[in-house]
Write a protein that holds these residues in place. Structure first.
Motif, mmCIF file in Angstrom:
data_model
loop_
_atom_site.group_PDB
_atom_site.id
_atom_site.type_symbol
_atom_site.label_atom_id
_atom_site.label_comp_id
_atom_site.label_asym_id
_atom_site.label_seq_id
_atom_site.Cartn_x
_atom_site.Cartn_y
_atom_site.Cartn_z
ATOM 1 N N GLN A 5 0.834 -1.210 0.000
ATOM 2 C CA GLN A 5 0.000 0.000 0.000
ATOM 3 C C GLN A 5 0.869 1.261 0.000
ATOM 4 O O GLN A 5 0.567 2.234 -0.701
ATOM 5 C CB GLN A 5 -0.952 0.000 1.192
ATOM 6 N N ALA A 6 1.955 1.249 0.766
ATOM 7 C CA ALA A 6 2.857 2.408 0.801
ATOM 8 C C ALA A 6 3.531 2.604 -0.559
ATOM 9 O O ALA A 6 3.670 3.744 -1.032
ATOM 10 C CB ALA A 6 3.909 2.222 1.894
ATOM 11 N N GLN A 7 3.910 1.511 -1.208
ATOM 12 C CA GLN A 7 4.522 1.603 -2.535
ATOM 13 C C GLN A 7 3.527 2.176 -3.547
ATOM 14 O O GLN A 7 3.888 3.010 -4.380
ATOM 15 C CB GLN A 7 5.006 0.234 -3.008
ATOM 16 N N ARG A 8 2.282 1.725 -3.470
ATOM 17 C CA ARG A 8 1.240 2.250 -4.370
ATOM 18 C C ARG A 8 1.047 3.749 -4.166
ATOM 19 O O ARG A 8 0.904 4.503 -5.116
ATOM 20 C CB ARG A 8 -0.085 1.538 -4.132
ATOM 21 N N LYS A 9 1.029 4.166 -2.909
ATOM 22 C CA LYS A 9 0.827 5.581 -2.600
ATOM 23 C C LYS A 9 1.980 6.413 -3.171
ATOM 24 O O LYS A 9 1.758 7.441 -3.808
ATOM 25 C CB LYS A 9 0.710 5.794 -1.090
ATOM 26 N N LEU A 10 3.219 5.956 -2.948
ATOM 27 C CA LEU A 10 4.371 6.679 -3.488
ATOM 28 C C LEU A 10 4.334 6.717 -5.014
ATOM 29 O O LEU A 10 4.609 7.743 -5.629
ATOM 30 C CB LEU A 10 5.679 6.022 -3.022
ATOM 31 N N ALA A 11 3.983 5.592 -5.630
ATOM 32 C CA ALA A 11 3.922 5.527 -7.095
ATOM 33 C C ALA A 11 2.873 6.484 -7.645
ATOM 34 O O ALA A 11 3.081 7.119 -8.686
ATOM 35 C CB ALA A 11 3.637 4.101 -7.550
#
Length: 157
Positions: free
Chosen positions: A60-66
């Protein structure tokens, strides 16, 4: 074939193993990449549910950053070297994200000319590997227009 990126998962979609301080999250769907998640010394004491919860938070954190990332491709100015040779790895690497080059041939074999440096297809391939996991668009233009962004039409030829 390239594996799909992992997604937020449920316990019935994955198999979780432990290797020291690392949790290995493998999807039952083999087309999805396996993740090695470093969780520290407590990895052995965490339940599969707790490990999956950590994994899902990372996804979820990776998706948010992306979703917040805006890529700006860097083009090295004309007259400055676009590539750099690293003797330790015996390969050329891009200095930016945009590459101006010419396609030539030598005895029927492709040669890529960058900054007056001739690279074999193998050398050019090693240069591209430094960006493994990224995408690439190849726009072929006349040799005297490699510094100009061409008009692009999306249509069948």
């Amino acid at each position: 074939m390239r594996k799909k990126k992992p997604h937020v998962a449920t316990l019935d979609e994955v198999q979780i193993c432990r290797d020291g301080e690392t949790a290995i999250i493998g999807f039952l769907d083999s087309s999805i990449a396996t993740t090695h998640l470093s969780l520290g010394q407590s990895t052995d004491s965490l339940s599969d549910h707790e490990i999956l919860q950590c994994f899902n938070e990372v996804v979820q954190a990776q998706r948010k950053l992306a979703s917040q990332y805006e890529h700006v491709a860097v083009e090295i100015p004309e007259g400055s070297p676009q590539v750099e040779y690293f003797e330790q790895t015996d390969q050329w690497c891009l200095r930016g994200d945009v590459l101006r080059c010419l396609i030539d041939d030598e005895d029927g074999q492709p040669v890529i000319v960058i900054d007056d440096q001739e690279l074999t297809l193998e050398q050019f391939g090693k240069l591209l590997v430094t960006h493994a996991g990224w995408g690439m668009r190849l726009i072929v233009v006349p040799d005297d227009e490699i510094s100009v962004s061409p008009k692009i039409e999306i249509r069948e030829p």
